[in-house]
Design a protein around this motif. Structure first.
Motif, PDB file in Angstrom:
ATOM      1  N   VAL A 251       0.781  -1.267   0.001  1.00  0.00           N
ATOM      2  CA  VAL A 251       0.038   0.024   0.121  1.00  0.00           C
ATOM      3  C   VAL A 251       0.848   1.169   0.084  1.00  0.00           C
ATOM      4  O   VAL A 251       1.868   1.186   0.763  1.00  0.00           O
ATOM      5  CB  VAL A 251      -0.783   0.029   1.184  1.00  0.00           C
ATOM      6  N   ALA A 252       0.273   2.271  -0.661  1.00  0.00           N
ATOM      7  CA  ALA A 252       1.394   3.379  -0.937  1.00  0.00           C
ATOM      8  C   ALA A 252       1.142   4.269   0.315  1.00  0.00           C
ATOM      9  O   ALA A 252      -0.097   4.377   0.905  1.00  0.00           O
ATOM     10  CB  ALA A 252       1.040   4.129  -2.150  1.00  0.00           C
ATOM     11  N   THR A 253       2.140   5.031   0.808  1.00  0.00           N
ATOM     12  CA  THR A 253       2.048   6.096   1.656  1.00  0.00           C
ATOM     13  C   THR A 253       1.249   7.294   1.294  1.00  0.00           C
ATOM     14  O   THR A 253       1.594   7.730   0.206  1.00  0.00           O
ATOM     15  CB  THR A 253       3.398   6.605   2.137  1.00  0.00           C
ATOM     16  N   VAL A 254       0.278   7.842   2.076  1.00  0.00           N
ATOM     17  CA  VAL A 254       0.005   9.139   1.837  1.00  0.00           C
ATOM     18  C   VAL A 254       0.488  10.060   2.188  1.00  0.00           C
ATOM     19  O   VAL A 254       0.791  10.181   3.493  1.00  0.00           O
ATOM     20  CB  VAL A 254      -1.951   9.083   2.233  1.00  0.00           C
ATOM     21  N   ARG A 255       1.121  10.810   1.577  1.00  0.00           N
ATOM     22  CA  ARG A 255       2.042  12.049   1.996  1.00  0.00           C
ATOM     23  C   ARG A 255       1.619  13.471   1.292  1.00  0.00           C
ATOM     24  O   ARG A 255       1.326  13.553   0.165  1.00  0.00           O
ATOM     25  CB  ARG A 255       3.465  11.813   1.797  1.00  0.00           C
ATOM     26  N   ALA A 256       1.603  14.533   2.027  1.00  0.00           N
ATOM     27  CA  ALA A 256       1.276  15.713   1.561  1.00  0.00           C
ATOM     28  C   ALA A 256       2.107  16.991   2.338  1.00  0.00           C
ATOM     29  O   ALA A 256       1.911  17.404   3.009  1.00  0.00           O
ATOM     30  CB  ALA A 256      -0.241  16.262   1.662  1.00  0.00           C
ATOM     31  N   PRO A 257       3.594  16.849   1.629  1.00  0.00           N
ATOM     32  CA  PRO A 257       4.597  17.653   2.341  1.00  0.00           C
ATOM     33  C   PRO A 257       4.020  19.167   2.022  1.00  0.00           C
ATOM     34  O   PRO A 257       3.652  19.429   1.243  1.00  0.00           O
ATOM     35  CB  PRO A 257       5.821  17.450   1.702  1.00  0.00           C
ATOM     36  N   MET A 258       4.472  20.039   3.115  1.00  0.00           N
ATOM     37  CA  MET A 258       4.198  21.464   2.887  1.00  0.00           C
ATOM     38  C   MET A 258       5.081  22.008   1.951  1.00  0.00           C
ATOM     39  O   MET A 258       6.499  21.874   1.991  1.00  0.00           O
ATOM     40  CB  MET A 258       4.036  22.212   4.454  1.00  0.00           C
ATOM     41  N   PRO A 259       4.855  23.002   1.119  1.00  0.00           N
ATOM     42  CA  PRO A 259       5.913  23.767   0.353  1.00  0.00           C
ATOM     43  C   PRO A 259       6.440  24.687   1.191  1.00  0.00           C
ATOM     44  O   PRO A 259       6.017  25.222   2.150  1.00  0.00           O
ATOM     45  CB  PRO A 259       4.893  24.537  -0.762  1.00  0.00           C
ATOM     46  N   ASP A 260       7.533  25.026   0.720  1.00  0.00           N
ATOM     47  CA  ASP A 260       8.475  26.108   1.447  1.00  0.00           C
ATOM     48  C   ASP A 260       7.961  27.636   1.084  1.00  0.00           C
ATOM     49  O   ASP A 260       8.255  28.337   1.928  1.00  0.00           O
ATOM     50  CB  ASP A 260       9.749  25.838   1.129  1.00  0.00           C
ATOM     51  N   GLU A 261       7.811  27.648  -0.196  1.00  0.00           N
ATOM     52  CA  GLU A 261       7.429  29.182  -0.762  1.00  0.00           C
ATOM     53  C   GLU A 261       6.527  29.551   0.097  1.00  0.00           C
ATOM     54  O   GLU A 261       5.282  28.985   0.276  1.00  0.00           O
ATOM     55  CB  GLU A 261       7.235  28.952  -2.480  1.00  0.00           C
ATOM     56  N   PRO A 262       6.668  30.779   0.617  1.00  0.00           N
ATOM     57  CA  PRO A 262       5.454  31.309   1.347  1.00  0.00           C
ATOM     58  C   PRO A 262       4.149  31.495   1.044  1.00  0.00           C
ATOM     59  O   PRO A 262       3.294  31.271   1.817  1.00  0.00           O
ATOM     60  CB  PRO A 262       6.195  32.694   1.711  1.00  0.00           C
ATOM     61  N   ARG A 263       4.001  32.046  -0.342  1.00  0.00           N
ATOM     62  CA  ARG A 263       2.531  32.095  -0.690  1.00  0.00           C
ATOM     63  C   ARG A 263       1.873  30.574  -0.898  1.00  0.00           C
ATOM     64  O   ARG A 263       0.747  30.506  -0.775  1.00  0.00           O
ATOM     65  CB  ARG A 263       2.683  32.890  -2.060  1.00  0.00           C
ATOM     66  N   ALA A 264       2.761  29.860  -1.453  1.00  0.00           N
ATOM     67  CA  ALA A 264       2.353  28.366  -1.663  1.00  0.00           C
ATOM     68  C   ALA A 264       1.769  27.631  -0.276  1.00  0.00           C
ATOM     69  O   ALA A 264       0.858  27.194  -0.316  1.00  0.00           O
ATOM     70  CB  ALA A 264       3.342  27.497  -2.526  1.00  0.00           C
ATOM     71  N   ARG A 265       2.934  27.904   0.554  1.00  0.00           N
ATOM     72  CA  ARG A 265       2.400  27.511   2.036  1.00  0.00           C
ATOM     73  C   ARG A 265       1.079  28.110   2.391  1.00  0.00           C
ATOM     74  O   ARG A 265       0.537  27.298   3.246  1.00  0.00           O
ATOM     75  CB  ARG A 265       3.693  27.863   2.945  1.00  0.00           C
ATOM     76  N   ARG A 266       0.940  29.269   2.331  1.00  0.00           N
ATOM     77  CA  ARG A 266      -0.512  29.818   2.729  1.00  0.00           C
ATOM     78  C   ARG A 266      -1.641  29.059   2.062  1.00  0.00           C
ATOM     79  O   ARG A 266      -2.472  28.957   2.795  1.00  0.00           O
ATOM     80  CB  ARG A 266      -0.449  31.230   2.367  1.00  0.00           C
ATOM     81  N   VAL A 267      -1.476  28.744   0.849  1.00  0.00           N
ATOM     82  CA  VAL A 267      -2.435  28.014   0.027  1.00  0.00           C
ATOM     83  C   VAL A 267      -2.539  26.740   0.657  1.00  0.00           C
ATOM     84  O   VAL A 267      -3.632  26.248   0.893  1.00  0.00           O
ATOM     85  CB  VAL A 267      -2.183  27.931  -1.490  1.00  0.00           C
ATOM     86  N   ALA A 268      -1.221  25.908   1.105  1.00  0.00           N
ATOM     87  CA  ALA A 268      -1.534  24.742   1.642  1.00  0.00           C
ATOM     88  C   ALA A 268      -2.024  24.646   3.061  1.00  0.00           C
ATOM     89  O   ALA A 268      -2.924  23.788   3.442  1.00  0.00           O
ATOM     90  CB  ALA A 268      -0.113  24.199   1.543  1.00  0.00           C
ATOM     91  N   ARG A 269      -1.863  25.677   3.753  1.00  0.00           N
ATOM     92  CA  ARG A 269      -2.330  25.658   5.145  1.00  0.00           C
ATOM     93  C   ARG A 269      -3.819  26.016   5.057  1.00  0.00           C
ATOM     94  O   ARG A 269      -4.622  25.485   6.100  1.00  0.00           O
ATOM     95  CB  ARG A 269      -1.739  26.839   5.844  1.00  0.00           C
ATOM     96  N   ALA A 270      -4.388  26.607   4.016  1.00  0.00           N
ATOM     97  CA  ALA A 270      -5.990  26.803   3.956  1.00  0.00           C
ATOM     98  C   ALA A 270      -6.370  25.826   3.534  1.00  0.00           C
ATOM     99  O   ALA A 270      -7.589  25.149   4.066  1.00  0.00           O
ATOM    100  CB  ALA A 270      -6.032  28.109   2.986  1.00  0.00           C
ATOM    101  N   LEU A 271      -5.867  24.861   2.528  1.00  0.00           N
ATOM    102  CA  LEU A 271      -6.375  23.805   2.314  1.00  0.00           C
ATOM    103  C   LEU A 271      -6.318  22.560   3.500  1.00  0.00           C
ATOM    104  O   LEU A 271      -6.931  21.585   3.497  1.00  0.00           O
ATOM    105  CB  LEU A 271      -5.631  23.155   0.922  1.00  0.00           C
ATOM    106  N   VAL A 272      -5.404  22.593   4.151  1.00  0.00           N
ATOM    107  CA  VAL A 272      -5.320  21.867   5.414  1.00  0.00           C
ATOM    108  C   VAL A 272      -6.536  22.097   6.277  1.00  0.00           C
ATOM    109  O   VAL A 272      -7.275  21.057   6.967  1.00  0.00           O
ATOM    110  CB  VAL A 272      -4.018  22.127   6.171  1.00  0.00           C
ATOM    111  N   ALA A 273      -6.885  23.236   6.582  1.00  0.00           N
ATOM    112  CA  ALA A 273      -8.002  23.605   7.395  1.00  0.00           C
ATOM    113  C   ALA A 273      -9.498  23.349   6.526  1.00  0.00           C
ATOM    114  O   ALA A 273     -10.205  23.059   7.170  1.00  0.00           O
ATOM    115  CB  ALA A 273      -8.045  25.266   7.392  1.00  0.00           C
ATOM    116  N   ASP A 274      -9.313  23.525   5.276  1.00  0.00           N
ATOM    117  CA  ASP A 274     -10.482  22.711   4.591  1.00  0.00           C
ATOM    118  C   ASP A 274     -10.271  22.169   3.217  1.00  0.00           C
ATOM    119  O   ASP A 274     -10.179  22.892   2.131  1.00  0.00           O
ATOM    120  CB  ASP A 274     -11.620  24.198   4.039  1.00  0.00           C
ATOM    121  N   PRO A 275      -9.983  20.991   3.219  1.00  0.00           N
ATOM    122  CA  PRO A 275      -9.514  19.948   1.947  1.00  0.00           C
ATOM    123  C   PRO A 275     -10.683  20.169   1.050  1.00  0.00           C
ATOM    124  O   PRO A 275     -10.151  20.008  -0.061  1.00  0.00           O
ATOM    125  CB  PRO A 275      -9.479  18.708   2.705  1.00  0.00           C
TER     126      PRO A 275
END
Length: 257
Positions: free
Chosen positions: A140-164
């Motif tokens: 079975v494959a690992t489910v992984r969603a590492p956070m991006p380092d670029e600040p604006r992309a990280r803001r997007v990622a954090r918003a999606l963590v809060a509301d997938p």
């Protein structure tokens, strides 16, 4: 309850079993061990997080965590953890990254056997050898969603963590964070190794697993994490993990009686 991992093997042994009763949602803080660990829940559902991946483990599966791997362990649903700790100098297993391991009926009983007090050295040694022989990774494959380092992309990622379930495109997100959709797309590929679409799928599945483990229906989880239909969610789960959610979370033969 003893702090996880503060255990010493009996003289000459390769394995020690730690038992930890954990309430719903309880987590051990991030830590690492000098020993290899096999994290398993005899009852309930446990989860393991590393810096870039999350595993949700029904009783039919355990996770091999190599010595020195920083991780946190918790209970998605109230659980009795029966973690095994393998002293590296006495262990022939050389996996260098976390591995999902199938917990057969035999392995389950061996773990419970080794958890008993009063085993003599000969009986313990025999059981330990069979445990080592039973450690088999599952496909079975690992489910992984590492956070991006670029600040604006990280803001997007954090918003999606809060509301997938947020379905905005990268162009729409760009208007929120002050970057073009193309800039955000490059940042996701550069920092995570995945396109934005691939990353969002992984994030949604990562959010779905604890909900499924807690007994939520596929239909309700699909809606909650942003899929238009249960069939679309099941197809994405199968493509990414390798099996459909019903099979992944099936008790199977390893469900304790």
């Amino acid at each position: 309850m003893s702090r996880e991992g503060q255990l010493v093997p009996p003289g000459g042994s390769a394995i020690v079993v730690g038992s930890f009763a954990m309430s719903d949602g309880q987590w051990f803080e991030r830590h690492q061990h000098g020993a290899h660990q096999l994290a398993w829940a005899r009852s309930g559902v446990c989860a393991v997080r590393t810096s870039d991946a999350t595993w949700v483990l029904p009783a039919s599966m355990a996770l091999w965590i190599p010595a020195g791997t920083t991780h946190s362990t918790g209970a998605v649903r109230a659980a009795l953890l029966r973690s095994l700790y393998f002293w590296p100098e006495r262990c022939p297993v050389r996996w260098e990254s976390p591995q999902v391991v199938a917990v057969s009926a035999l392995l389950r009983e061996l773990i419970c056997h080794l958890a008993e007090d009063g085993l003599d050295a000969a009986a313990r040694g025999r059981a330990e050898r069979v445990v080592l022989d039973q450690l088999r990774p599952v496909s079975v494959a690992t489910v992984r969603a590492p956070m991006p380092d670029e600040p604006r992309a990280r803001r997007v990622a954090r918003a999606l963590v809060a509301d997938p379930a947020d379905g905005r495109s990268l162009a729409e997100w760009g208007q929120v964070v002050g970057a073009s959709g193309r800039t955000l797309a490059r940042a996701f590929v550069t920092d995570t190794g995945m396109t934005y679409g691939q990353w969002r799928t992984q994030l949604r599945l990562q959010a779905a697993m604890p909900l499924l483990a807690a007994g939520a229906t596929v239909a309700s989880v699909a809606h909650r994490v942003g899929y238009g239909s249960p069939s679309a969610f099941v197809a994405a789960f199968r493509r990414s993990v390798g099996v459909p959610p019903g099979q992944y979370f099936a008790p199977g033969e390893s469900e304790p009686g």
